[in-house]
Write a protein that holds these residues in place. Sequence first.
Motif, PDB file in Angstrom:
ATOM      1  N   GLY A 164      -6.113   2.061  -5.824  1.00 50.88           N
ATOM      2  CA  GLY A 164      -4.804   2.520  -5.004  1.00 50.88           C
ATOM      3  C   GLY A 164      -3.728   2.914  -5.907  1.00 50.88           C
ATOM      4  N   GLY A 165      -2.471   2.688  -5.489  1.00 52.51           N
ATOM      5  CA  GLY A 165      -1.284   3.198  -6.216  1.00 52.51           C
ATOM      6  C   GLY A 165      -0.817   4.434  -5.251  1.00 52.51           C
ATOM      7  N   LYS A 166       0.453   4.597  -5.085  1.00 49.72           N
ATOM      8  CA  LYS A 166       0.894   5.685  -4.133  1.00 49.72           C
ATOM      9  C   LYS A 166       0.605   6.948  -4.472  1.00 49.72           C
ATOM     10  CE  LYS A 166       4.258   2.577  -2.133  1.00 49.72           C
ATOM     11  NZ  LYS A 166       3.404   1.786  -0.916  1.00 49.72           N
ATOM     12  N   GLY A 167       0.734   7.035  -5.983  1.00 49.42           N
ATOM     13  CA  GLY A 167       0.512   8.382  -6.653  1.00 49.42           C
ATOM     14  C   GLY A 167      -0.958   8.767  -6.460  1.00 49.42           C
ATOM     15  N   ALA A 168      -1.557   7.869  -6.820  1.00 47.90           N
ATOM     16  CA  ALA A 168      -3.167   8.179  -6.863  1.00 47.90           C
ATOM     17  C   ALA A 168      -3.898   8.495  -5.277  1.00 47.90           C
ATOM     18  CB  ALA A 168      -4.090   7.071  -7.524  1.00 47.90           C
ATOM     19  N   ASN A 169      -3.186   7.519  -4.404  1.00 44.53           N
ATOM     20  CA  ASN A 169      -3.609   7.704  -3.027  1.00 44.53           C
ATOM     21  C   ASN A 169      -3.112   9.099  -2.442  1.00 44.53           C
ATOM     22  OD1 ASN A 169      -4.257   4.944  -2.927  1.00 44.53           O
ATOM     23  ND2 ASN A 169      -2.669   4.209  -2.031  1.00 44.53           N
ATOM     24  N   GLN A 170      -2.107   9.357  -2.717  1.00 39.06           N
ATOM     25  CA  GLN A 170      -1.563  10.654  -2.373  1.00 39.06           C
ATOM     26  C   GLN A 170      -2.485  11.710  -2.975  1.00 39.06           C
ATOM     27  OE1 GLN A 170       2.785  11.008  -1.935  1.00 39.06           O
ATOM     28  NE2 GLN A 170       2.946   8.899  -1.381  1.00 39.06           N
ATOM     29  N   ILE A 218      -0.747   4.980 -10.494  1.00 39.78           N
ATOM     30  CA  ILE A 218      -2.200   4.306 -10.234  1.00 39.78           C
ATOM     31  C   ILE A 218      -2.356   3.003 -10.455  1.00 39.78           C
ATOM     32  CG2 ILE A 218      -4.340   4.928 -11.125  1.00 39.78           C
ATOM     33  CD1 ILE A 218      -3.190   7.360 -12.965  1.00 39.78           C
ATOM     34  N   ASN A 219      -2.837   2.472  -9.372  1.00 44.57           N
ATOM     35  CA  ASN A 219      -2.916   1.119  -9.321  1.00 44.57           C
ATOM     36  C   ASN A 219      -4.465   0.444  -9.191  1.00 44.57           C
ATOM     37  OD1 ASN A 219      -0.533   0.653  -9.384  1.00 44.57           O
ATOM     38  ND2 ASN A 219      -0.090   0.462  -7.345  1.00 44.57           N
ATOM     39  N   ILE A 220      -4.641  -0.765  -9.223  1.00 41.45           N
ATOM     40  CA  ILE A 220      -5.797  -1.641  -8.604  1.00 41.45           C
ATOM     41  C   ILE A 220      -5.340  -2.404  -7.662  1.00 41.45           C
ATOM     42  CG2 ILE A 220      -7.328  -3.449  -9.169  1.00 41.45           C
ATOM     43  CD1 ILE A 220      -8.569  -1.109 -10.116  1.00 41.45           C
ATOM     44  N   ASP A 221      -6.018  -2.054  -6.315  1.00 43.65           N
ATOM     45  CA  ASP A 221      -5.602  -2.946  -5.538  1.00 43.65           C
ATOM     46  C   ASP A 221      -6.418  -4.239  -5.329  1.00 43.65           C
ATOM     47  OD1 ASP A 221      -3.623  -1.371  -4.566  1.00 43.65           O
ATOM     48  OD2 ASP A 221      -4.456  -0.405  -2.874  1.00 43.65           O
ATOM     49  N   LEU A 222      -6.026  -5.560  -5.371  1.00 40.87           N
ATOM     50  CA  LEU A 222      -6.771  -6.677  -5.376  1.00 40.87           C
ATOM     51  C   LEU A 222      -6.407  -7.161  -3.751  1.00 40.87           C
ATOM     52  CD1 LEU A 222      -8.227  -9.158  -6.356  1.00 40.87           C
ATOM     53  CD2 LEU A 222      -6.194  -9.957  -7.340  1.00 40.87           C
ATOM     54  N   MET A 264       7.813   6.420  -5.681  1.00 37.30           N
ATOM     55  CA  MET A 264       8.801   5.485  -6.223  1.00 37.30           C
ATOM     56  C   MET A 264       8.380   4.326  -6.880  1.00 37.30           C
ATOM     57  SD  MET A 264      11.810   6.936  -5.177  1.00 37.30           S
ATOM     58  CE  MET A 264      12.913   5.935  -5.355  1.00 37.30           C
ATOM     59  N   GLU A 265       6.941   4.470  -7.558  1.00 35.57           N
ATOM     60  CA  GLU A 265       6.532   3.509  -8.141  1.00 35.57           C
ATOM     61  C   GLU A 265       6.469   3.872  -9.545  1.00 35.57           C
ATOM     62  OE1 GLU A 265       3.514   1.264  -5.032  1.00 35.57           O
ATOM     63  OE2 GLU A 265       2.667   2.882  -6.385  1.00 35.57           O
ATOM     64  N   THR A 266       6.941   4.683 -10.075  1.00 37.23           N
ATOM     65  CA  THR A 266       7.177   4.996 -11.615  1.00 37.23           C
ATOM     66  C   THR A 266       8.705   5.018 -11.959  1.00 37.23           C
ATOM     67  OG1 THR A 266       6.807   7.316 -11.075  1.00 37.23           O
ATOM     68  CG2 THR A 266       4.820   5.994 -11.842  1.00 37.23           C
ATOM     69  N   GLY A 272       0.612   5.928   4.927  1.00 30.99           N
ATOM     70  CA  GLY A 272       1.622   6.656   4.657  1.00 30.99           C
ATOM     71  C   GLY A 272       1.408   7.584   3.573  1.00 30.99           C
ATOM     72  N   ASP A 273       0.653   6.956   2.557  1.00 26.36           N
ATOM     73  CA  ASP A 273       0.114   8.069   1.645  1.00 26.36           C
ATOM     74  C   ASP A 273      -0.510   9.132   1.887  1.00 26.36           C
ATOM     75  OD1 ASP A 273       1.517   6.388  -0.206  1.00 26.36           O
ATOM     76  OD2 ASP A 273      -0.093   4.913  -0.770  1.00 26.36           O
ATOM     77  N   THR A 274      -1.671   8.907   2.826  1.00 26.47           N
ATOM     78  CA  THR A 274      -2.344   9.905   3.483  1.00 26.47           C
ATOM     79  C   THR A 274      -1.686  10.899   3.994  1.00 26.47           C
ATOM     80  OG1 THR A 274      -4.070   7.907   3.892  1.00 26.47           O
ATOM     81  CG2 THR A 274      -4.644  10.299   4.973  1.00 26.47           C
TER      82      THR A 274
HETATM   83  O1  RIB Z   1       0.796   2.680  -0.323  1.00 24.02           O
HETATM   84  C1  RIB Z   1      -0.126   1.637  -0.711  1.00 24.02           C
HETATM   85  C2  RIB Z   1      -0.273   1.441  -2.152  1.00 24.02           C
HETATM   86  O2  RIB Z   1       0.872   0.704  -2.197  1.00 24.02           O
HETATM   87  C3  RIB Z   1      -1.466   0.494  -2.319  1.00 24.02           C
HETATM   88  O3  RIB Z   1      -2.345   1.293  -2.673  1.00 24.02           O
HETATM   89  C4  RIB Z   1      -0.778  -0.307  -3.597  1.00 24.02           C
HETATM   90  O4  RIB Z   1      -1.409   0.080  -4.774  1.00 24.02           O
HETATM   91  C5  RIB Z   1       0.462  -0.155  -3.445  1.00 24.02           C
HETATM   92  O5  RIB Z   1       1.081   0.692  -4.709  1.00 24.02           O
END
Ligand code: RIB
Length: 305
Positions: A36-42, A8-12, A134-136, A247-249
Amino acid sequence: MITVFGSINIDLVSRTARLPRPGETVPGSEYKLIPGGKGANQALAARRAGATVRMIGAVGDDDMAATALAELEAGGVDLSGVQRRGKTTGMAVITVDDHAENTIVLSPGANAKLKATDLQPGSIGAGDTLLLQMETPFAETLAAARAAKAAGARVVLSIAPFLPIEREAFADIDMILVNETEAADLARHLGLLPGSTGAETVTSLANELKRTVIATLGPDGAVAATGEDTISVPALQVVPVDTTGAGDTFCGVLAALLDEGADLATAMRHAAVAGSLACTKPGAQPSFPLREAIELSLGGDPAFP
Ligand code: RIB
Ligand code: NA
């Protein structure tokens, strides 16, 4: 039900006419803070496609956490498995240029503190789907995969961003999702020659790993190899504004359709169209389509299924 175990990220986000070269400063737009964040996005993409979704992740003890979770909360993703760990929420510093190309620098923050045990035993079972990226920490991700697989769930891994993964690690993964670059990186890492087309690469990966492998191909749609079949689906032809999260979508919508029992080709068609639609609006999460929009673009009945 879908459980997403991931970041789970913040996208700046800043937009600029062109990306800076090393050492160069370029003027940018007013910045935006976007969840954002790939997990949260998916998770959100799956939810908007109609699935019941639970998020297992970690945010920090900072002001960014609430913003990072806002879209998930508004979208109706179950956030009871989201922990507060450490000082900072993950932050991705993203630059997008006039051609919709981006660069991303990711500071993981709380994502680095996610544990496999945050996926409560007994909370996932036969017929459920676990969606991973793969972000965790990868060892924790694999342990979560093992637990879910043992409970009879379908386990789907999006290898984004790419990290070298050993063969043994795929034991508890049913389905592998990659983009073109990740497909080629994975092939090379496994000692295979990347094919001259996406279809060739996913076919050799599927044969090697004995798993279904699906690659997104940007404007060329997506291709899957199951070991028996190859399935190709088209993208929508759109003018991309911002491809972040496309891609996450694809991953989230694919999982949503498979979880409701759709066959792979149908799931891929929906996912590819959803990924295209996400490219037509700025930012990641705010650009993810609702199921009705996906069905409309497929030319079907918006009153799904
Ligand atoms: O895949 C896009 C995401 O990658 C962005 O939302 C950003 O948070 C990065 O993790
Ligand atoms: Na977008």
